[in-house]
Design a protein around this motif. Structure first.
Motif, PDB file in Angstrom:
ATOM      1  N   THR A  82       0.834  -1.440  -0.006  1.00 23.22           N
ATOM      2  CA  THR A  82       0.018  -0.037  -0.068  1.00 23.22           C
ATOM      3  C   THR A  82       0.890   1.322   0.172  1.00 23.22           C
ATOM      4  N   SER A  83       0.480   2.304  -0.811  1.00 21.62           N
ATOM      5  CA  SER A  83       1.014   3.413  -0.713  1.00 21.62           C
ATOM      6  C   SER A  83       0.838   4.157   0.565  1.00 21.62           C
ATOM      7  N   THR A  84       2.007   4.624   0.952  1.00 23.47           N
ATOM      8  CA  THR A  84       1.739   5.062   2.523  1.00 23.47           C
ATOM      9  C   THR A  84       2.465   6.307   2.753  1.00 23.47           C
ATOM     10  N   VAL A  85       2.034   7.315   3.731  1.00 24.74           N
ATOM     11  CA  VAL A  85       2.855   8.558   3.891  1.00 24.74           C
ATOM     12  C   VAL A  85       2.971   8.712   5.302  1.00 24.74           C
ATOM     13  N   ALA A  86       4.339   8.834   5.708  1.00 24.36           N
ATOM     14  CA  ALA A  86       4.615   8.983   6.998  1.00 24.36           C
ATOM     15  C   ALA A  86       4.948  10.355   7.350  1.00 24.36           C
TER      16      ALA A  86
END
Length: 344
Positions: A82-86
């Protein structure tokens, strides 16, 4: 649009064009006094982390008198398919705590804003934004909530709760900065991922990128035959670094609870039946190790070997204790039978 894509879109809304495009410099490792070790990071073996090494605030901008700084950093990568942003936020409280106003500016050093995470094969993207917020418009209670949410982000808890908290951080930063233009803003992609230092400078045209170095964890400029700390303008120095497996906090992973169960059962597995049950749980745990998105394949293999040996060692100790107890009981039984004769 998935939750991850929606979060990415919101995050990129913070990357408005600054009033003056910043200078972005990838610092040559030969110009770093303590260069980061290693070449290309291997997705099967390596972890990465993103760190803000140094933030310098030019005194002429009236920092901490009229304005307060808010640094927003976001790392985009793939996690569990899954494309994730931290997202991460470094607010004025932390900046003042670590740096403090000085006649030549304010600094905050060595703040990790992402990681450690397994290196994704497709690489990572890093965004760094420096905002100045009118001090009289700052709602401290709201700022504290946003910073707390950023500190609670943990992918090991699962994508859904992570995304929910990440939205709180992104929406909170958006509300804090309003429609203000950032002082510095830049997004860059790194594929493949290589450890290195990168500087985002509010350049006045007075610095040659080839003259910029990293010395003692901060940006330095070559002047004549020597180096001196760079103080001409605001800058953010950040880095992407390789992280050893020992830096991964295994206790935060869901599978660690199962490993604790294995250890507990191994300490009492004195019979073949109990031992077979312990091995069955360990077999399930090994499958979870290799399937975990929070572990590299090589790290999972190392843990399998180490934990299997620990399980066997614990069981062998349990068997020895059981035999010792039997050996101690035999003299006691013989003594009891001998003394029983006196009662005849």
């Amino acid at each position: 649009m998935s939750a991850g894509e929606s979060l990415t879109a919101r995050m990129r809304g913070l990357l408005r064009t600054p009033a003056r495009p910043p200078l972005w410099v990838a610092i040559d490792p030969q110009r770093v006094d303590r260069p980061l070790s290693g070449g290309l990071l291997d997705p099967r073996r390596d972890y990465f982390a993103v760190r803000i090494n140094r933030l310098h605030l030019g005194y002429e901008r009236e920092w901490f008198t009229r304005y307060v700084p808010v640094v927003f950093a976001a790392t985009e990568f793939s996690h569990d398919g899954t494309s994730t942003v931290a997202p991460a936020m470094v607010g004025p409280g932390l900046i003042e705590q670590l740096g403090g106003a000085t006649p030549v500016g304010t600094v905050v050093a060595d703040t990790r804003v992402a990681g450690p995470h397994p290196v994704p094969p497709e690489g990572v993207a890093v965004s760094v934004v420096l905002y100045r917020v009118e001090k009289e418009q700052l709602a401290q209670a709201f700022l504290d909530v946003v910073q707390s949410a950023a500190g609670a982000l943990d992918l090991a808890a699962g994508i859904a709760p992570f995304t929910a908290l990440a939205k709180v951080v992104v929406n909170g930063v958006t509300a804090l900065v309003g429609g203000d233009q950032p002082v510095l803003a830049r997004r860059d992609s790194f594929a493949p991922v290589t450890p290195g230092h990168y500087a985002l400078v509010d350049d006045t045209g007075a610095v040659d990128p080839a003259d910029l170095h990293v010395e003692h964890g901060e940006l330095a400029q070559r002047v004549g035959g020597g180096l001196r700390p760079y103080r001409a303008s605001d800058y953010v120095l950040y880095s992407i670094e390789g992280v050893p497996p020992t830096a991964v906090d295994l206790a935060r992973l869901p599978l660690y609870r199962l490993w604790q169960d294995v250890m507990g059962q191994a300490t009492t597995a004195v019979s073949d039946e109990l031992w077979n049950g312990t091995k069955a749980i360990m077999s399930t745990l090994v499958g979870l190790l290799y399937a975990s998105p929070d572990l590299t394949w090589e790290h999972a293999r190392m843990l399998e070997q180490d934990w299997t040996q620990t399980m066997v060692t614990l069981r062998e100790a349990a068997v020895r204790r059981a035999h010792l107890a039997d050996d101690q009981q035999r003299p006691d039984m013989a003594r009891s039978r001998a003394l029983a004769v006196l009662d005849l």
